[in-house]
Design a protein around this motif. Sequence first.
Motif, PDB file in Angstrom:
ATOM      1  N   VAL A  57     -24.218  10.161 -13.723  1.00  0.00           N
ATOM      2  CA  VAL A  57     -24.125  11.028 -12.546  1.00  0.00           C
ATOM      3  C   VAL A  57     -22.822  11.828 -12.583  1.00  0.00           C
ATOM      4  O   VAL A  57     -22.803  13.040 -12.312  1.00  0.00           O
ATOM      5  N   ASP A  61     -22.165  15.915 -12.837  1.00  0.00           N
ATOM      6  CA  ASP A  61     -21.302  16.668 -11.925  1.00  0.00           C
ATOM      7  C   ASP A  61     -20.370  17.596 -12.703  1.00  0.00           C
ATOM      8  O   ASP A  61     -20.160  18.757 -12.319  1.00  0.00           O
ATOM      9  N   ILE A 123     -31.142  21.066 -10.041  1.00  0.00           N
ATOM     10  CA  ILE A 123     -30.429  20.171  -9.126  1.00  0.00           C
ATOM     11  C   ILE A 123     -30.882  20.385  -7.694  1.00  0.00           C
ATOM     12  O   ILE A 123     -31.056  19.428  -6.926  1.00  0.00           O
ATOM     13  N   THR A 126     -34.236  18.526  -7.126  1.00  0.00           N
ATOM     14  CA  THR A 126     -34.348  17.069  -7.264  1.00  0.00           C
ATOM     15  C   THR A 126     -33.181  16.293  -6.661  1.00  0.00           C
ATOM     16  O   THR A 126     -33.254  15.072  -6.565  1.00  0.00           O
ATOM     17  N   ALA A 127     -32.108  16.973  -6.281  1.00  0.00           N
ATOM     18  CA  ALA A 127     -30.941  16.259  -5.739  1.00  0.00           C
ATOM     19  C   ALA A 127     -30.493  16.933  -4.451  1.00  0.00           C
ATOM     20  O   ALA A 127     -29.366  17.399  -4.323  1.00  0.00           O
ATOM     21  N   ARG A 128     -31.400  17.008  -3.489  1.00  0.00           N
ATOM     22  CA  ARG A 128     -31.135  17.793  -2.278  1.00  0.00           C
ATOM     23  C   ARG A 128     -30.050  17.186  -1.388  1.00  0.00           C
ATOM     24  O   ARG A 128     -29.516  17.847  -0.528  1.00  0.00           O
ATOM     25  N   ASP A 129     -29.706  15.910  -1.571  1.00  0.00           N
ATOM     26  CA  ASP A 129     -28.679  15.264  -0.746  1.00  0.00           C
ATOM     27  C   ASP A 129     -27.326  15.208  -1.449  1.00  0.00           C
ATOM     28  O   ASP A 129     -26.390  14.598  -0.946  1.00  0.00           O
ATOM     29  N   THR A 130     -27.221  15.848  -2.605  1.00  0.00           N
ATOM     30  CA  THR A 130     -25.991  15.787  -3.388  1.00  0.00           C
ATOM     31  C   THR A 130     -25.076  16.946  -3.024  1.00  0.00           C
ATOM     32  O   THR A 130     -25.511  18.103  -2.974  1.00  0.00           O
ATOM     33  N   GLU A 157     -38.706  22.088 -10.713  1.00  0.00           N
ATOM     34  CA  GLU A 157     -37.791  21.349 -11.591  1.00  0.00           C
ATOM     35  C   GLU A 157     -38.283  21.348 -13.039  1.00  0.00           C
ATOM     36  O   GLU A 157     -37.508  21.535 -13.971  1.00  0.00           O
TER      37      GLU A 157
END
Length: 244
Positions: A57, A61, A123, A126-130, A157
């Motif tokens: 992860v 980033d 991103i 698939t990573a909407r809360d990041t 995606e």
Amino acid sequence: MIDRLIAQTLEWAAGHHDEGRYSPVAILFHWSMAGLVFFQLGWGWWMGRLPVGGAKVAAYDVHFAVGVLMLLLVIGRLSWRLMAPNLINDADKPGWESVAAHITHYVFYTCLFGLPLSGWAMISATARDTQLLAAGFIPWPLLPMQDLSNTQLWAIEAAAEWMHWAMVAALLLMIPIHAGAALKHHLIDRDDVFHAMLPVAPQLPPKRTRWQRRWRALEKRVGRTAIGLWRGILRPSASERRRP
């Protein structure tokens, strides 16, 4: 005030172009982007081999932060290229090499824009809360996909990932072609193309070398072969000519 500053900056860039060199701004953009591209390719290869977990992860980033920085730099580079007068050097001589050079640059710009944009889409889908950070500390928003269904998000995606890998493959193909062409200009043609973008490289004295003679002979041979093949494709066969 701003108009005068811009005019003076463009005049300063034109002075470098009159001397047969790219401006320091263009050189900085070029080599910064080159360094980031190599970093991203190596980092992405290493990142893909990490096991699922916190380290992976964190690696993603970093990959995204550098990707956003690349996007901002390529926007700045394209803006500078559109504003500043373009350098005319030996790479602009009429012929197939000039056409190939322009095609290569279009492919590079497509990849340099497309890679961070496709990564951003992946991103966002698939990573909407990041929480995303540009350059590691500037908050960066997700693309507005909150009203889409999970099926639509996974389809986006998958398409973005396919585009991402396709452009990585294109970069891996174009980089050696671009580097080889630059070295060919420097070592065989002995013109000003390589020196213009890397002034620390010595400008070799122009002279006809054996490698230049071999290249010209190979170029003529390939050209004759290509013309023969093309004429063979266009020329109808004897059976086709006999048909009523």
